[in-house]
Design an enzyme around this catalytic site. Structure first.
Site, PDB file in Angstrom:
ATOM      1  N   ILE A   1     -34.731 -70.254 -61.199  1.00 29.78           N
ATOM      2  CA  ILE A   1     -34.734 -68.811 -61.759  1.00 29.78           C
ATOM      3  C   ILE A   1     -36.198 -68.618 -61.797  1.00 29.78           C
ATOM      4  O   ILE A   1     -37.149 -69.474 -62.338  1.00 29.78           O
ATOM      5  CB  ILE A   1     -34.123 -68.462 -63.221  1.00 29.78           C
ATOM      6  CG1 ILE A   1     -32.576 -68.710 -62.962  1.00 29.78           C
ATOM      7  CG2 ILE A   1     -34.743 -67.216 -63.647  1.00 29.78           C
ATOM      8  CD1 ILE A   1     -31.725 -68.399 -64.143  1.00 29.78           C
ATOM      9  N   LYS A   2     -36.774 -67.242 -61.346  1.00 33.03           N
ATOM     10  CA  LYS A   2     -38.138 -67.000 -61.349  1.00 33.03           C
ATOM     11  C   LYS A   2     -38.355 -66.300 -62.645  1.00 33.03           C
ATOM     12  O   LYS A   2     -38.040 -64.952 -62.690  1.00 33.03           O
ATOM     13  CB  LYS A   2     -38.402 -66.164 -60.245  1.00 33.03           C
ATOM     14  CG  LYS A   2     -39.765 -65.949 -60.008  1.00 33.03           C
ATOM     15  CD  LYS A   2     -40.215 -65.251 -58.622  1.00 33.03           C
ATOM     16  CE  LYS A   2     -41.760 -65.240 -58.343  1.00 33.03           C
ATOM     17  NZ  LYS A   2     -42.563 -64.731 -59.304  1.00 33.03           N
ATOM     18  N   GLU A   3     -38.766 -66.857 -63.660  1.00 37.05           N
ATOM     19  CA  GLU A   3     -38.896 -65.954 -64.996  1.00 37.05           C
ATOM     20  C   GLU A   3     -40.110 -65.297 -64.651  1.00 37.05           C
ATOM     21  O   GLU A   3     -41.027 -65.469 -63.981  1.00 37.05           O
ATOM     22  CB  GLU A   3     -39.386 -66.769 -65.938  1.00 37.05           C
ATOM     23  CG  GLU A   3     -38.246 -68.052 -66.332  1.00 37.05           C
ATOM     24  CD  GLU A   3     -37.025 -67.594 -66.869  1.00 37.05           C
ATOM     25  OE1 GLU A   3     -37.134 -66.115 -67.323  1.00 37.05           O
ATOM     26  OE2 GLU A   3     -35.860 -68.345 -66.943  1.00 37.05           O
TER      27      GLU A   3
ATOM     28  N   GLU B   1     -35.733 -61.323 -61.924  1.00 37.06           N
ATOM     29  CA  GLU B   1     -36.884 -61.260 -60.638  1.00 37.06           C
ATOM     30  C   GLU B   1     -36.660 -61.847 -59.439  1.00 37.06           C
ATOM     31  O   GLU B   1     -36.776 -61.206 -58.254  1.00 37.06           O
ATOM     32  CB  GLU B   1     -38.395 -61.503 -61.189  1.00 37.06           C
ATOM     33  CG  GLU B   1     -39.355 -61.159 -60.167  1.00 37.06           C
ATOM     34  CD  GLU B   1     -40.938 -61.522 -60.691  1.00 37.06           C
ATOM     35  OE1 GLU B   1     -41.423 -61.652 -59.956  1.00 37.06           O
ATOM     36  OE2 GLU B   1     -40.779 -62.041 -61.922  1.00 37.06           O
ATOM     37  N   GLY B   2     -35.904 -63.037 -59.501  1.00 36.86           N
ATOM     38  CA  GLY B   2     -35.721 -63.866 -58.288  1.00 36.86           C
ATOM     39  C   GLY B   2     -35.525 -65.195 -58.351  1.00 36.86           C
ATOM     40  O   GLY B   2     -35.373 -65.453 -59.556  1.00 36.86           O
TER      41      GLY B   2
END
Length: 799
Positions: free
Chosen positions: A127-129, A280-281
């Site tokens: 996960i892109k924090e 976010e992605g």
């Protein structure tokens, strides 16, 4: 940490020597002369910033390179985030970030077909924090180092820096598990490691996605070895490390094939949520050619819609006209305007990055509580109609060029072949031409996905205001530079080629034609004023892609380069030769519909660039009239030297209180000069000698087509508590003289109350024994340079 099986890697002599050679290479890149020839300046390919650690006083150097050079492989290392130090005459890496990685489809290597073909699993989908990156490493004797991407320690422009906030959170995390910074520093140093985390703290700085207090802190997502080649731990090891040292863990998923990765991320994109929250992605980690390889998958929705709301709010607070792409954004903008009237306190800290999420959540709560009859059809949260997603496909093409490079011909051809929008700055007439240019571009985007901003854009300020104006409407736009980079050429060659093109096009231009007797002078001025792209200046780093072009190439070669680059950037097909030939003929036959009276413009605009011409008596009279209306304040030598950059690297000024004050308070200007004669002194003296000198310099500057270059030799730095100056020992040729007793360059003064003229009194007191009456004349210090500083300059008028 014996209960966890952590990998170990200690670099041997060969690896250490490779590191030493890498840093030497970076050092050489950072010391490259900015001046490429006697006219041109170009940004350095690598920028070094030194920081001193507070405990041991160790000097660590941060290395920053141009963003676009990563895409072209023009960097000696792909590490993005790199700090080094020198120990026993050997350079070593202290902090090592990830290799620069790209979004899916952004590069050939990240297109799905190449991901399928060239990578191997397992694929770790992380996960892109939504925060800012923090690096953590160690030095001997338990000294911790915490940095942001390129910065360490306190900063003068903010109360608390990202690095400082990261260290505060690190202390809290370690305390929760009964460990200390010294414990972590020792472990990281002994094992040659950098820990990489995302700082997410809405009380410090809000981004787009929310992080309540119980979710705030450092999300550990990577552990790298401090080696030249990227060697990073697997996600399961990183998670174990995070738990052991008290960090927040970053969630990840393991997929065996790239096809599984695409199905999984597409499903999340369709649902727009993961575990009930927007993200976010993802960052995907895998192997390519048996080496660690990263790519990212960023989502437009709802992340980019929320981001648009943030930019809309900032525009409204700045009294700018907000524009939106999503239907729901229009309702949001109306809501913000109303709240500004009824509850202005809600936005008091918005510009500081605080209150962003609170404002958004208030709107969403009110919106969802409305009845269906009050809403626009098909409006949902966070779903967004497909027809409203066009803003994320917008691309701005920005030529960066000088006169005669072929930018308008290229723009016309691209517009003809691909139906790109094309706005010519030369069509903007009357007052506020720059504003009209920006508005025309924004308007053109309403009907086109790609727009060309046809202007030289040769100054950093022009690029800055253009990008800012367009991003107020399209904050996520892709910005591409068409960069006619002539810094590697002799400028006379560039002038010869470009002036021939201006002559050959004849009257096919709105203003600059061979009939203008000053056209060559104007071309020279643009060439000398040209400010090359430099991603370290805070403006040019906003270019997502830079397409390098050669101003000496013919139109076909230029187009071939642009077609190849745009085919991967925009997904366009390279057109057949037949259509290209027709488009070229169309551009060659183009005749502008707008004509400008250049002579009148010269009268209005060239108070600071007078030009008399023997070819045209009328133009000479106009120039003379403009000169009489507003004469120059003084004549001087504009020096080709970045004074601040030069002084920063002088050991004699290490910890110099005055120099630090001048830097901190931004009292060192970008451009410097040596005064030759000032109008005030001319009037005071009434001297015939001074009058003749003034006329001599005036004739030099007014003489068409010629540029008077001189060489300066600087041998001293002299300063007191109020100001600093560089002493010019010699001017070559010697007939160029200054009425000042000691020619000099004023570096800066501590405040506007201290005038630059005080430098004359200080220098005369220091070197001639004249008693000075100005401030600080009793505390004069002199630094004698070991070797003369040799710089070039140009005689010009100043206003």
């Amino acid at each position: 940490m014996s209960d966890v099986d952590f990998p170990t890697y200690i670099p041997g002599p060969q690896e250490r020597q490779k590191t030493h050679e890498l840093v030497k290479n970076l050092q050489a890149m950072s010391e490259q002369k900015i001046t490429r020839n006697k006219y041109m300046r170009r940004g350095k390919p690598a920028k070094r910033t030194d920081y001193v650690t507070p405990i041991s006083g160790t000097v660590i150097s941060s290395w920053k390179m141009n963003e676009w050079d990563y895409k072209k492989g023009l960097v000696p290392t792909m590490a993005r985030g790199l700090f080094t130090r020198k120990d026993n005459n050997q350079y070593e890496i202290v902090i090592r970030g990830y290799n620069k990685f790209f979004n899916i489809g952004e590069m050939e290597s990240t297109k799905w077909e190449n991901i399928y073909r060239n990578t191997e699993g397992p694929y770790e989908v992380t996960i892109k924090e939504n925060g800012c990156i923090i690096f953590i490493s160690g030095l001997p004797k338990g000294e911790i180092i915490v940095t942001s991407k390129h910065s360490h320690g306190a900063r003068t422009d903010v109360p608390v820096s990202h690095a400082q906030k990261g260290e505060q959170w690190l202390e809290r995390h370690l305390e929760n598990v009964g460990k200390t910074k010294e414990d972590l520093a020792n472990y990281l140093y002994e094992h040659n490691l950098t820990a990489i985390a995302e700082l997410c703290d809405d009380n410090f700085e809000e981004h787009v996605l929310p992080y309540p207090l119980d979710k705030s802190g450092l999300y550990l997502h990577g552990v790298n070895y401090n080696t030249i080649d990227l060697q990073t731990w697997s996600s399961n090891k990183v998670t174990a490390f995070a738990k052991y040292w008290g960090f927040i863990t970053t969630k990840y998923y393991i997929k065996e094939t790239a096809e599984e990765v695409k199905r999984f991320t597409d499903d999340v994109k369709e649902q727009r949520l993961l575990d009930g929250r927007p993200i976010e992605g993802f960052v995907v980690r895998c192997k390519r050619e048996h080496q660690d390889f990263f790519f990212k998958i960023k989502y437009d929705e709802p992340y980019l819609m929320y981001r648009e709301w943030r930019e809309l709010t900032k525009a409204i607070l700045a009294n700018k006209k907000p524009r939106s792409t999503y239907t729901l954004s229009r309702y949001y903008a109306d809501w913000v305007k109303e709240k500004l009237k009824t509850d202005p306190e809600l936005f008091k800290d918005y510009s500081k990055g605080l209150g962003i999420i609170k404002v958004r959540d208030m709107f969403l709560e009110e919106w969802t509580s409305r009845g269906d009859s009050e809403k626009s059809p098909k409006e949902e949260i966070p779903k967004i109609p497909k027809e409203e997603r066009r803003m994320f496909k917008k691309t701005l093409l920005v030529p960066v060029a000088t006169i005669g490079c072929g930018k308008t011909a290229v723009s016309l051809i691209l517009g003809k072949l691909f139906n790109f929008g094309h706005i010519q700055n030369d069509d903007m007439v009357g007052k506020k031409a720059r504003y009209k240019f920006h508005e025309a571009i924004k308007s053109k985007f309403e009907s086109h996905d790609v727009v060309i901003a046809d202007r030289n854009n040769h100054l950093t300020e022009l690029r800055k205001t253009l990008i800012e104006a367009v991003k107020t409407v399209y904050p996520n736009i892709q910005v591409v530079a068409l960069y006619w980079n002539h810094s590697e050429h002799n400028l006379n060659e560039v002038f010869e080629a470009t002036s021939k093109r201006v002559i050959s096009r004849g009257k096919a231009h709105q203003s600059l034609t061979p009939e203008n007797p000053s056209f060559e002078h104007i071309i020279w001025k643009f060439l000398k004023d040209f400010q090359p792209l430099d991603s370290n200046n805070g403006v040019d780093d906003q270019f997502d892609v830079v397409i390098d072009l050669d101003p000496l190439n013919d139109i076909q070669s230029t187009l071939d380069t642009i077609f190849n680059e745009l085919s991967s950037i925009l997904g366009i097909e390279i057109p057949d030769e037949h259509y290209v030939e027709k488009a070229i003929n169309y551009a060659l036959e183009y005749q502008p519909t707008v004509k400008k009276n250049v002579i009148l413009q010269e009268k209005r605009k060239t108070a600071n660039r007078k030009s008399s011409s023997k070819k045209s008596q009328k133009f000479a009279e106009d120039s003379s009239a403009a000169r009489r209306k507003k004469p120059p304040l003084y004549y001087g030598i504009a020096v080709e030297l970045d004074v601040k950059d030069y002084l920063k690297n002088l050991p004699e000024l290490d910890n110099n209180t005055l120099f630090e004050t001048l830097q901190r308070n931004q009292r060192i200007r970008r451009e410097h000069h040596v005064t030759l004669i000032h109008a005030t002194e001319l009037r005071k003296s009434g001297s015939q000698e001074f009058q003749e000198l003034w006329e001599e310099y005036r004739n030099m500057v007014d003489n068409d087509y010629k540029t008077y270059k001189v060489e300066l030799y600087i041998d001293k730095i002299i300063y007191n508590s109020q100001l600093m100056a560089l002493v010019v020992r010699e001017i070559d040729p010697p007939e160029i003289t200054s009425i000042n007793k000691i020619p000099h360059i004023t570096v800066g003064t501590v405040s506007d109350k201290v005038k630059a003229a005080e430098a004359n009194r200080m220098l005369e007191s220091a070197l001639l024994g004249v008693n000075g009456k100005g401030k600080g004349q009793s505390d004069i210090q002199i630094i004698q340079l070991e070797k003369d500083l040799h710089v070039c300059g140009t005689i010009r008028e100043f206003y």
